[in-house]
Structures are given as structure tokens and as C-alpha cells.
Design an enzyme around this catalytic site. Structure first.
Site, PDB file in Angstrom:
ATOM      1  N   TYR A 162       0.888  -1.211   0.074  1.00  0.00           N
ATOM      2  CA  TYR A 162       0.065  -0.015   0.016  1.00  0.00           C
ATOM      3  C   TYR A 162       0.881   1.286   0.086  1.00  0.00           C
ATOM      4  CZ  TYR A 162      -4.072  -2.698   1.217  1.00  0.00           C
ATOM      5  OH  TYR A 162      -5.111  -3.858   1.152  1.00  0.00           O
ATOM      6  N   LYS A 221       2.887 -15.387   2.330  1.00  0.00           N
ATOM      7  CA  LYS A 221       3.031 -16.297   1.251  1.00  0.00           C
ATOM      8  C   LYS A 221       4.225 -16.707   0.715  1.00  0.00           C
ATOM      9  CE  LYS A 221       0.465 -17.904  -2.322  1.00  0.00           C
ATOM     10  NZ  LYS A 221      -0.434 -19.057  -1.708  1.00  0.00           N
ATOM     11  N   ASP A 240      -3.610 -18.081   1.924  1.00  0.00           N
ATOM     12  CA  ASP A 240      -4.714 -18.836   1.309  1.00  0.00           C
ATOM     13  C   ASP A 240      -5.204 -19.567   2.194  1.00  0.00           C
ATOM     14  OD1 ASP A 240      -2.259 -19.634   0.694  1.00  0.00           O
ATOM     15  OD2 ASP A 240      -2.625 -20.661  -1.422  1.00  0.00           O
ATOM     16  N   ASP A 291      -5.279  -6.437   6.142  1.00  0.00           N
ATOM     17  CA  ASP A 291      -6.579  -5.753   5.732  1.00  0.00           C
ATOM     18  C   ASP A 291      -7.711  -6.720   5.422  1.00  0.00           C
ATOM     19  OD1 ASP A 291      -8.360  -3.689   4.714  1.00  0.00           O
ATOM     20  OD2 ASP A 291      -7.123  -3.214   2.852  1.00  0.00           O
ATOM     21  N   ASP A 342     -11.165  -8.291   8.017  1.00  0.00           N
ATOM     22  CA  ASP A 342     -12.483  -8.141   7.703  1.00  0.00           C
ATOM     23  C   ASP A 342     -13.208  -9.404   7.898  1.00  0.00           C
ATOM     24  OD1 ASP A 342     -12.565  -5.277   7.575  1.00  0.00           O
ATOM     25  OD2 ASP A 342     -13.227  -5.281   5.367  1.00  0.00           O
TER      26      ASP A 342
END
Ligand code: NAD
Length: 370
Positions: free
Chosen positions: A143, A200, A232, A256, A260
Site C-alpha cells: 500500500y 505467502k 490462502d 486488511d 474483515d
């Protein structure tokens, strides 16, 4: 007995209602513990655009920096939706994060046993409850990496011209990884001493650096069980068996998304607290995960529990009062166990519910009994 300086930013919509509730609970904590809380209320977001013409007045940031902790309601609303990006209420959040150097975002996803029916997961998957702390790196990674677009002259394998190519670079240094891991490990030491680094590493070099830094730092916390999980798999495991997680530490983008997902498992946005922390000794910022809920603002029916639980995190992480924080959390639990609900968490439409002020009084009553 200590006097703590709290900067309160009520913000917009239901922000003033829910921050008032949290301040009332903190006052009760003060009465019982002998500590005191001095509140300075300042404007940010839409309220500041209306009063000072900018979302984050310099004075707000100055006072926030001088305090022991910041309590924020929420910012934003339809009135300011047509303003350009950096003039919008949400720009205040970015300015506060940057100005206070908040590099760690902590989100708690707790499924209270009494609200089990609100979870979208099958009852057998959440029968043992859910209590996950997601520690997300907040100021680095993709980001904040280099980004851009380039017109390419090359072609794909089948001869199609590539056209414009866009890129966003994920970049982390050891120091950034180390400081977020320390927040995670220190939190795990206060909880169930289990930390999962989500990455990852089968593909990304940055993830492999996260792993090697974790291997080094984990030696300083031998009591904490450390494991690694690919992102994943983590996204599947969160809905397959959420009970397996205690503290998850992860990068900005993975955090992020996963925070959620974890929040959704609890089924109620009005119950989710968060904390954003900088280097030790600097003020952290505490706020509910939900927004300003313009649809119910001013009606006195907003659920203040996420903000009250954010104040409990403040007691724990910024004010050095973890026992008082735990008591506030327990008081919220007792209120739910006794069947008190706000409108957003009633089991059936038409069930009776309490308003913002009434449920706050119930929390204070329970806290005073502990
Ligand atoms: P929202 O979280 O404000 O509301 C979503 C839904 O949840 C609404 O139906 C609302 O009534 C309900 N809800 C939220 N919090 C509640 C509470 N405490 N009690 C009862 N019901 C509650 O999200 P949104 O509608 O997408 O956004 C509204 C505004 O808030 C927008 O301007 C958005 O930019 C802003 N926002 C701010 C923050 C923040 O300040 N950190 C975060 C998210 C959204």
C-alpha cells in the site's frame, strides 16, 4: 494514582454518541481504580471540515501527540462525499496514523457466546467461541510501495500488444518486520501465547524475510508457540476452525483482508474494537471498526460496545492497566449474558432493545460489581 490525558475525537454521525459512552465507562474505571482521566475533545473529519475548513486541524494532531491515548468515534458521511480525496473526512484518519506514527493495527474478533447466533458460521464451528487478535502492519508493504504505469511495447505470447502495464511494489525491511512482530509477541504473552505469522512464503521474497526475522525474534519469546501459515490457507482456516487462532501477525494487505473476514465471523460490526499503536511510549489510537452509521445517527440507538471495548484496549495497551481493561471486557460480557441488547444485535426483529445510554449504564453497573 495516575492522571491520564485522553484526546477524544468524537467525529461524525454516531461518533459523538459512542465516544460519550466509552468516556462514561472510563470515568467509572477512574472512580473504582483511583486513577483519573482528563479528556480533551477535539474535531476531526466532517465536523472539522465544517468548523475549520479541513479534516485534520493542526491543533487536533498537536493535542493528540501530547496525550497518553486517543479515542476516536468515526468520521465521514454523505454530506462530505463529494469532496476530493485529501479534503474528505477520511483524510483525517490517514493524517492521524501518519502523524502519530501508528504502524500496528490490532483488531479483536471476539464472538461472545451469547451472540453465537449472529455468526454466519454453522453453530458447531463456533461452539467453543472465537477470540482472535489480528496484528496488521499498517504503514509499509504494497500500500506504500512504489507504484506506477508504463506503456509497454512488448507483446503477450500470442502476439497481442501488452498496452499499459501497472505495478505496485511490496517492500519490507527487517526493522519494520521486527517491530510489528514485537507488538504481536507482547500481545500473545498477555493472551494464550500462540502466534501465527500469515504470509505467502512459497512465492514472495518479502514473506521469506518475514519468516527469517520471525525465527530470530521468536527465540526471545520461548513461552509463545509460533507457527506460519500461507494466507490462502489462513483465509480457509478462519472459517473452517477459527478456534485454532490466538494472535495472527501479518502484512498490511493480508491483514486488511483477513481482519474483515475475522470480523464477519462475529456477525456484528457494532461489537468490533481496534487499536493502532506506534513505538512504545507514544500515544495509541483506539476506535471502533464500524463507520459513522449516518442512517442511525442522533437516534440514540447506536451500539456503543465496540467503542467501550476499544477503551478497554486503551487501558490494556496504552495506559498500563490491563486488569481494568479485562474487567471492562468482562462487564460487557455480563451485560450480554443477562440478555441486554442494542437494536443491531437483537436475535429477532421486534425483540426489545436498549438505547446507547441505557446499555452503557448496564455496562457500568456490571463493572462496578467486579
Ligand atoms: P458503517 O459502519 O457506518 O455502517 C454500516 C451499517 O452498520 C449501517 O447500517 C449502520 O447503521 C450499522 N452500524 C454501524 N455501526 C453501528 C453501531 N455502532 N450500532 C448499530 N449499528 C451500526 O459503514 P458505512 O455505511 O459504509 O459508512 C458510513 C460512513 O462512515 C461513510 O462516510 C464511511 O466513509 C465512514 N467510515 C468511517 C470509518 C472510520 O471512521 N474509521 C470506517 C468505516 C466507514
Amino acid at each position: 494514582m495516575t492522571k491520564y490525558k485522553i484526546t477524544v475525537i468524537p467525529g461524525d454521525g454516531i461518533g459523538p454518541e459512542v465516544t460519550e459512552s466509552a468516556c462514561e465507562v472510563l470515568k467509572a474505571v477512574g472512580r473504582k481504580s483511583g486513577h483519573s482521566f482528563a479528556y480533551t475533545e477535539v474535531a476531526a473529519g466532517g465536523a472539522a471540515i465544517d468548523s475549520c475548513g479541513m479534516p485534520l486541524p493542526k491543533e487536533t494532531l498537536r493535542l493528540a501527540k501530547e496525550s497518553d491515548a486517543v479515542l476516536l468515534g468515526a468520521v465521514g458521511g454523505p454530506k462530505w462525499d463529494n469532496l476530493p480525496g485529501d479534503a474528505r473526512p477520511e483524510a483525517a484518519l490517514l493524517g492521524l496514523r501518519k502523524g502519530l506514527g501508528l504502524f500496528a493495527n490490532l483488531r479483536l474478533a471476539v464472538l461472545f457466546p451469547e451472540l453465537r447466533d449472529a455468526s454466519p458460521l454453522r453453530p458447531d464451528l463456533v461452539k467453543d467461541g472465537v477470540d482472535i487478535l489480528i496484528v496488521r502492519e499498517l504503514t509499509g508493504g504494497i500500500y506504500f510501495g512504489k507504484r506506477g504505469r508504463e506503456k509497454k511495447v512488448e507483446k503477450l505470447e500470442d502476439g497481442t500488444p501488452k498496452g499499459v502495464e501497472a505495478f505496485d511494489v511490496e517492500c519490507y525491511c527487517e526493522a519494520e518486520i521486527e517491530r510489528i512482530l514485537r507488538v504481536g509477541y507482547n500481545s500473545a504473552m498477555q493472551r494464550n501465547k500462540h502466534l501465527t505469522v500469515v504470509d505467502k512464503a512459497n512465492i514472495l521474497e518479502t514473506s521469506r524475510l518475514w519468516r527469517s526475522v520471525t525465527e530470530k525474534i521468536s527465540k526471545e519469546y520461548p513461552e509463545v508457540e509460533t507457527d506460519f501459515m500461507y494466507v490462502d490457507n489462513a483465509s480457509m482456516q478462519l472459517v473452517r476452525c477459527p478456534k485454532q487462532f490466538d494472535v495472527i501477525v501479518t502484512s498490511n494487505m493480508f491483514g486488511d483482508i483477513l481482519s474483515d473476514e475475522a470480523g464477519m465471523i462475529t456477525g456484528s460490526i457494532g461489537m468490533l474494537p481496534s487499536a493502532s499503536l506506534g513505538v512504545p511510549g507514544t500515544p495509541g489510537m483506539y476506535e471502533p471498526v464500524h463507520g459513522s452509521a449516518p442512517d442511525i445517527a442522533g437516534k440514540g440507538i447506536a451500539n456503543p460496545l465496540a467503542t467501550i471495548l476499544s477503551a478497554a484496549m486503551m487501558l490494556r495497551y496504552s495506559l498500563g492497566l490491563p486488569r481494568e481493561g479485562a474487567k471492562v471486557e468482562q462487564a460487557v460480557s455480563e451485560v450480554l449474558a443477562k440478555g441486554f441488547r442494542t437494536a443491531d444485535i437483537v436475535e429477532n426483529r421486534g425483540d426489545s432493545f436498549l438505547g446507547t445510554k441505557e446499555i452503557t449504564e448496564k455496562v457500568i453497573d456490571e463493572y462496578e460489581k467486579l
